[in-house]
Enzyme design. Structure first.
Site, PDB file in Angstrom:
ATOM      1  N   HIS A 272      16.704 108.344 139.579  1.00 28.31           N
ATOM      2  CA  HIS A 272      15.294 108.177 139.937  1.00 28.31           C
ATOM      3  C   HIS A 272      14.696 109.522 140.351  1.00 28.31           C
ATOM      4  CE1 HIS A 272      11.678 106.609 141.779  1.00 28.31           C
ATOM      5  NE2 HIS A 272      11.971 105.405 141.332  1.00 28.31           N
TER       6      HIS A 272
ATOM      7  N   HIS B 124      12.530 122.413 152.621  1.00 27.52           N
ATOM      8  CA  HIS B 124      13.567 122.387 153.666  1.00 27.52           C
ATOM      9  C   HIS B 124      14.914 122.629 152.984  1.00 27.52           C
ATOM     10  CE1 HIS B 124      16.383 120.557 156.542  1.00 27.52           C
ATOM     11  NE2 HIS B 124      15.451 120.713 157.477  1.00 27.52           N
TER      12      HIS B 124
END
Lengths: 297, 297
Positions: A82, A168
């Site tokens: 996904h 991040h």
């Protein structure tokens, strides 16, 4: 009537149950929030979580689960089918009862800012909360997924709405937004000619000139020897179930085909069904406070 | 889903607010019960009270309000237009959600017995709880009202189901029972010919050969210059709204008349409207747990 906001975060972990449970536990610990459902998909390596409550606890739970997922999920090691850009991939806020879309948009902005400020994860706003038109569509934000975003986040067109223009190191980035609840609605026809379902799907869906807020495709139901128009209705207020259903009946009739039945898949807001009853019964005035159950506190 | 039982006691006091409040306060003091509505009618000298909750607190509240009403209301001094036989005239238990009619029948028997045993008020069972066929109909139990019952209660056909064959000296007798919720549903027609509404009312109501559980009459709406078929649907499960509505549309068409609108008066159970939506959308399988709001505790 109590206020009900729904939140359906998708996290990028569907294989390690202990990680999923640790994230879910953060939701369970927020008073005033009900966890309705969560399901993990190992191929997608993703878990979809559904919880509801009043606005304040829902926002708090959304932040806390993100904090835990950011700690435990490393996008550098993540694989799965996904599309995704972060440890917490997407967090939609959804108005169900006694709450306006505007409030869900405000919640999305507040949580997106808090995630950026406190967790140092860049965040994007999508759906009704989008600040740039192309970001209404989640797919545009996720283009190239985590791996491409890491390289491209410095570019103007990929700049996050909050936080650093730098993914991040382990948690990537997160998309937060607001949208209406989806209604998954399928209509079955008394024919085995899939092209008829395809034709009708094209007639009713937004992408080919049909109703806004409707996604549709034709499906063959092999075991029944019938075809189906399979749909997502993405705004049951603006594009109600009954209008789409009546259009399908009419389009089918043009081929001499009848509707034999329909299916509502998963959860549906009460109001979406009450709207159907009101329309067919031609009710002149109706207030949802007249529904006995809505009187209970 | 939480269990919901509705209770709609009628007390024989509609003129002295302090008495009505004292009785209502007994309900307010039972935890787990929600007072939804109460309204007094001075001509009828009667107050209709609606409260809901789970079975145990609803039974307790029904008993406590009866105890207080028996203390404060004297049938020897009561006058009013509405037929009545006691201080608490009638107490129906009504299944709304997550509760069977059988449980409401059991509750009616238990409360009727407790009123007889502890308050020395004779009680009758009516509606679905009736122990004699003629007592299904409340009017048969109330025949001649308090004044006649006082004289005739010793006769076999008027013997109470619980308690002494003697009316309470001030509180008379009480009828307790179980029934389905009523749906008050009116259909408006684009004609000023009241005879057409009368004809249609006769076609759909039980008393003249129509649907069971339907009471109907024709009404002239002077301000709109239209007529109305005004109905009480007394069992929306066995005789659903959509079936009655579709029959009215068909009967009206026979006179070249159209339905211009409808009205639902007062409260309606959620399920009655969901049944309408399911029927018109031809939904193949639907569980009320799919209604998002029903997932909340």
């Amino acid at each position: 009537m109590p206020q009900i906001v729904e939140c359906v975060p998708n996290i990028s972990e569907g294989r390690r149950p202990e990680v999923v449970e640790a994230v879910i536990d953060e939701i369970r610990q927020v008073e005033g929030v009900s966890l309705l459902d969560y399901s993990s998909d190992a191929d997608h390596n993703r878990t979809v979580i559904t919880f509801v409550g009043e606005m304040e606890p829902v926002k708090e739970a959304a932040f806390r689960l993100t904090k835990k997922a950011v700690e435990l999920i490393d996008m550098e090691k993540h694989t799965g089918e996904h599309p995704r850009i972060g440890a917490v991939d997407v967090i939609p806020f959804i108005p169900i009862q006694g709450v306006e879309m505007e409030e869900c948009i405000a919640a999305a902005k507040e949580v997106a800012k808090r995630i950026a400020d406190e967790l140092n994860v860049p965040t994007y706003l999508y759906g009704e909360a989008a600040q740039r038109p192309e970001r209404r569509n989640l797919a545009n934000i996720r283009k190239g997924q985590y791996e491409a975003l890491k390289e491209e986040i410095g570019k103007e067109e990929r700049r996050p709405d909050f936080g650093p223009a730098k993914t991040h190191p382990t948690a990537g980035a997160t998309v937060v937004g607001a949208r209406m609840p989806l209604v998954a609605f399928n209509v079955n026809l008394d024919t085995d000619q899939k092209w008829i379902a395809d034709k009708i799907a094209r007639a009713v869906r937004e992408s080919s000139g049909g109703f806004k807020n409707v996604k549709a495709m034709g499906v063959m139901l092999e075991d029944r020897n019938q075809v189906q128009v399979s749909m997502n209705l993405e705004n049951y207020v603006k594009t109600p179930i009954y209008r789409v259903f009546e259009t399908i009946k009419r389009e089918a009739a043009r081929y001499g085909v009848n509707v034999v039945g329909s299916e509502i898949i998963g959860l549906v807001p009460q109001q979406a069904l009450i709207d159907v009853a009101e329309w067919y019964l031609q009710v002149e005035e109706f207030n949802s406070d007249q529904v006995l159950e809505n009187r209970l506190k």
